[in-house]
Design a protein around this motif. Sequence first.
Motif: not given
Lengths: 272, 167, 996
Positions: C672-676, C797-799, C802-803, C806-809
């Motif tokens: 969850r932290d890195s999306g790996k 990809t991890p990126s 995460i997109e 991950a919660p909205a920023e």
Amino acid sequence: MKPAAFDYIRADSAEEVVQLLAEYGDDARILAGGQSLIAALNMRLAQPRVLIDISCVADLSRIRVGNKNLTVGAAVTQAVAEKVVQDSNNIPLLAQAFPHLGHFQTRNRGTVCGSIAHADPSAELPLCLVTLGGAVNLRSWRRRRRVAASEFFRGVLTTARETNELVESVEFPMPKKQARYGFVEVSMRHGDFALVALAGAVSDQGVRLGVGGVADRPWVETLPTTSGDDLDAALEDLAWKLDARSDQHASARYRRHLVRNLGRKLITELSS
Amino acid sequence: MKRLRHTRHTVAIRLNGIDRTGECEPRTLLSDFLRYELGATGVHVGCEHGVCGACTVTVDGLAQRSCLTLAVVADGREVRTAEGLAPEPGVLSELQAAFRRHHALQCGFCTPGILMSCADFLARVARPSEPDVRQMLSGHLCRCTGYSNIVSAILEVASGNEDSPDA
Amino acid sequence: MNDPSTPVRPTAWVGQSIERREDVALLTGTGRYADDLGTRPGTLHAAFLRSPHAHARIKSIDVSRALAHEGVRCVLAGADVRSWARPFVVGVKQPMEHWCIAVDKARYVGEPVAVLVAQDRYIAEDAIDLIHVEYEPIDAIVDSETAIAPDAPVLHEAVGSNVVSNRQFVYGEPDAALDAAPHRVKIKIRYPRNSCTPIETYVVVAEHGSEGDYDVLSNFMGPFSLQAVMALALQVPAAKLRLRTPRDGGGSFGVKQGVFPYIVALCLAARKAQAPVKWVEDRLEHLVASTSSTGRISELEAAVDSNGRISALAYDQLDDCGAYLRAPEPATLYRMHGCLTGAYDIPNLKVRNRVVLTNKTPAGLVRGFGGPQVYFALERLVQRIAVELQLDPLEVYKRNFIGAGDFPFRTAAGALIDSGDYHATLQLAGQRGDLAELVEKRDAARAEGRLYGIGYAAIVEPSISNMGYITTVMTKEARAKAGPKNGAITSATVSIDLLGAVTVSVASVPHGQGHITALSQVAADVFGLNPIDIIVDVELDTRKDAWSVAEGNYSSRFAGAVAGTVHLAACRLRDKLARIAAAQLRCDHADIVFADHKVFARTAPAEALSFPRLASGPHWAPGVLPDGVSPGLQETAIWTPEQLVPPDENDRINTSGTYGFAFDICALEIERDSGKVRIDRYVTAHDAGTLLNPALADGQIRGGFAQALGAALMEEFAYRPDGSFASGTFADYLVPTAVEIPEPVIAHMQTPSPFTPLGAKGIGEGNSMSTPVCIANAIADALGPAVDPQAIELPMTPSRIIELIAPAEQRPQHIAPPPQGDGKHFATSGSVNIAAPVEEIFRVLHDPEQLASLIPGCRKLHVASDNRYIADIALSVGLVNVSFHADISVVDEEPMRRMRLFGKGSGALGAAEGDGRITLTELPDGTRLDYEYKVSLSGKIVAVGARMIESATGVVLKQLFSRLGRVAGHKASGAARWQGLLRLIGLGKPGSQERR
């Protein structure tokens, strides 16, 4: 992919090197390990008139573990430095960072000072140097000066070094008593440049968090606390103010996500 | 100080135990010098920017990219390539034999570079773990094998690696 | 036993994992790859000049400076190519011209524009930078959906559209089935452009002969049908283009097909140079311009009943073939045409296939060819059916699989699937991979809130392509006019030498698959010999070898076609020997046995002849052969599967000779932290019929899996919206390493093919088809149903992950928003305070001498017209230095307040354009200067430096404006600061040339 022509000079002393730099300035490039330089020459991203090979200069090949600093000379390879760090068993941040640094085949040639001078914003050693509050010793034909790491890195591949100066050595401060150090990196593959790398130092005097791969240079931030909402808020600020860019491997948002989340995780681990 | 103009010069190295000389410019890459000047075509060129590892040789015992090394920098040094690994003609070294036994190669283009990294690595790390071996291999790109047979071959040789300095 | 039509099984050597014959040479550095073979004295070396623009008209080429460079022989450019060659033939009838190098227009970054020939490669690269090309850039098209818009810029004006083929197919009654279906499940996918990037790049040595013929040594993977394509382009009879390939190839995976336009270019270069010319592609050239998989956008819909049974599929496929339709494209669409229904019994199918051209490298053969694209849609759809109908995915598979008793099975679109047992293979994968345990792990992980998922994929793996499948792209009328094309003709020669040793000769062009080993096993079995006794000649020479249109290393044709044909040839030769032996042993030839290097009558094994003695005899005494036995000990067998017929009137086509099967299971966890993504277990069960050498087969699976994992998680040819290419090095095109590749669990079924001589099928491409979508399905399962299925896009990809999770920023208010580019340009901005009045700044910017002193690295600047300048600039950023010609103009928009400073330039590293607005605001003690820049960069500098290019541009602009501050401020503040400034910026006098 073949280099353009250049003259080659193998220097025997640091004195010779700075004399040559005075003579050639930006027309010369220093060849230490060449792991970035020769790749750039092959791609013709660099076409210097002269290469000054410092790899055989004895007075630049010294590495010394002192009470205050680990001092690494310009010709010391990353592999040699890694061994010294491992053997000393007392330089935790670098010990954790070295395995991320390219591959053992490139560490065999690549130098510590070369990586510092190259100032790739995603590279591990510049990040460690700023996080630890180290310094760079520059030498020209006329003078020597010592520049704090925080002043040295000026932007992507850009440093405080003048074209007639040699990065003669760098100083990594030895760990403070009671301080704890940690290094985490997220890269696409093992040995790649970091998408984001974080170096943390937590002690009674505070929290320093170094961030690589996000801003245009390695960045270090002193954080107010080790936990709670204040830490979250500080990390949120930090995540934004580094002006992260998107590239084909990762979005800016992803980089901010890592700064926040891995940053908190690292600091929490170091302060528990 | 030794100054070489950008024209051709003589470079002398000890290649796989034999003293050799050849001509090259300062800009000549060690990989090109070994292949085209000295005929060591076991040195393969895959990227010329230090990532793929195919051109890895040892210089004074240290594994390194010959595409990121200038031939003039190797002048006077001891260079080893895959041609020099077998103990005698017709006999494979232990590692080479293990590669063959484990089907650790297919097209074989990346193989000589990997063997040279192993030569350095196994001399320093007596009993590497699988993650150690995989990290060492991460400096090489292989497109054929998926790596696992290479890992098995190296681990098998390392497990019998009694004479290593660290053992 | 002597009847070659009855395959001999089980046998001694086939089926064993013997060590490879190839390995000793490769392990001792004595392989013979194309770059190792030496060249004739006087051989010259080529370098290519390549377009930095994705789309540009070529206005002029000036080679005079390059020709004057010492060591340069000649430059081949568009005009030479026009007079000596023709454009390549293409698979669809459209007025497109694809020449071996660009002649009037460049249509992708990296497209060759000229070939320079010099004494060595170093000199060739020195001189290539001296060629000056004047380009007129045109808007580039990168996205295939944009390319089909009516107002899109057109790549090939004569075609009038970027859509160069549009075909629709209907099989059964798909519309009725869709209308009647209780459920319709739909998915839209994008398959990216990637490649297998062999570690050995392209190598060509070309020579022009005295009779106008061409002789080429290269690592091309054919001859294939492309030998004819090249000969036609060179305007010579096929026999006057001799192609040779060496024993060892450094990996192809289809990719070495893309060398063929270079072969033609280098033949012409050799003709111009009047000397042999050699070229070794470098990695940058390979990544930017060799080849790519075809990008695809598919919309796929299924008619499904409540049990998950699929009654119809509707495909809409849009293929991005890049800038040219290079042969054999658009084969990516049609190779899979017969098996678009995958492993399933689906009677109704409709398909729309469109081919679009964009400003990217032309697409070509890449392992899996067509399969990864089809199965990424089809198998994602199966996962969606399970999710939407709340079924166990395995049930969906079981309810739709072709039944074990239904083979050979004719699919809706015409494939004749030869053999298999899909249910049993699924079962095998589940058992071998302990699926039950994986499900338990998933449950446990989910209970802890972790992201753990399991994905599946079932794929039919075609091998031995029907040479006629590509004609499905034509209407039946066009096909009738063109004449039939079909088959998969394969040749093999087996001979015996003067001392009785066996040699096998094939045109299979191996690139690491172990053809020598496998063929020696096949032949050893036939002759009762040991594999080590068999010489296998895999070097190709189109002048001397038996070969035909289908020959080469592609479509997994080795095991089924090549090894099978070797078996047939060997059996024929053995049959002849049996007749000779029968005469000597006075028995019936059908009773002759070949075993243990001996030949004897089944009834009298003690009275044996030694094989070499028997086999060499006919050379020395051809006059005493038994009646009916012809002299000579060489047999060439030529085989084509009879099932491979042309498309029928209803466009039904049996696209391949044989069809294997794979069922994969992937269990993975996402951090969850890195999306790996961490692969927990990967199971791959294959049925490729008879396995000739299981270790070789496993090698194909492991290698295919590793490449496919790369495609799933990290590999992509990244293009920026302006068409610039950002994956030019192995630091940016991410090939997975030993750390990223787990060991898969491999299982085999063996259901022999009834259609190939040894019962074997291809196995090398299955994982390229199954693994990307299996991993994607596992990721979709891990992320859960809330995530938009269309957002599962490769590489994951991890990126990208995460997109999605991950919660909205939200940007804190005190942080200024970053400048926004418009997609085609990136934006950068900044401001400096200058201790000078607005007027002084204006004056400086309009004074050429002063301007020259401001521009970082400006070495020469002359006035072209009012407020327009031409400059030579050499920029340094760190160890990098970049030299280019620039065209700079200053435009006042509002006097003393706003102006534009516009510049464009080009040099050996690429092209750049910067358009900036400067706004001046008066301050009490000077002026504030704000700048906003839009910058576009293209060419090599982006290909190798995309990661840092924007920051570096920012550095340069910052330098420019802080210099402006110093120069204008210095003017204003007088002599007191003069010395300090001098020291600070290293200026001699204002306007002098500086470098920094």
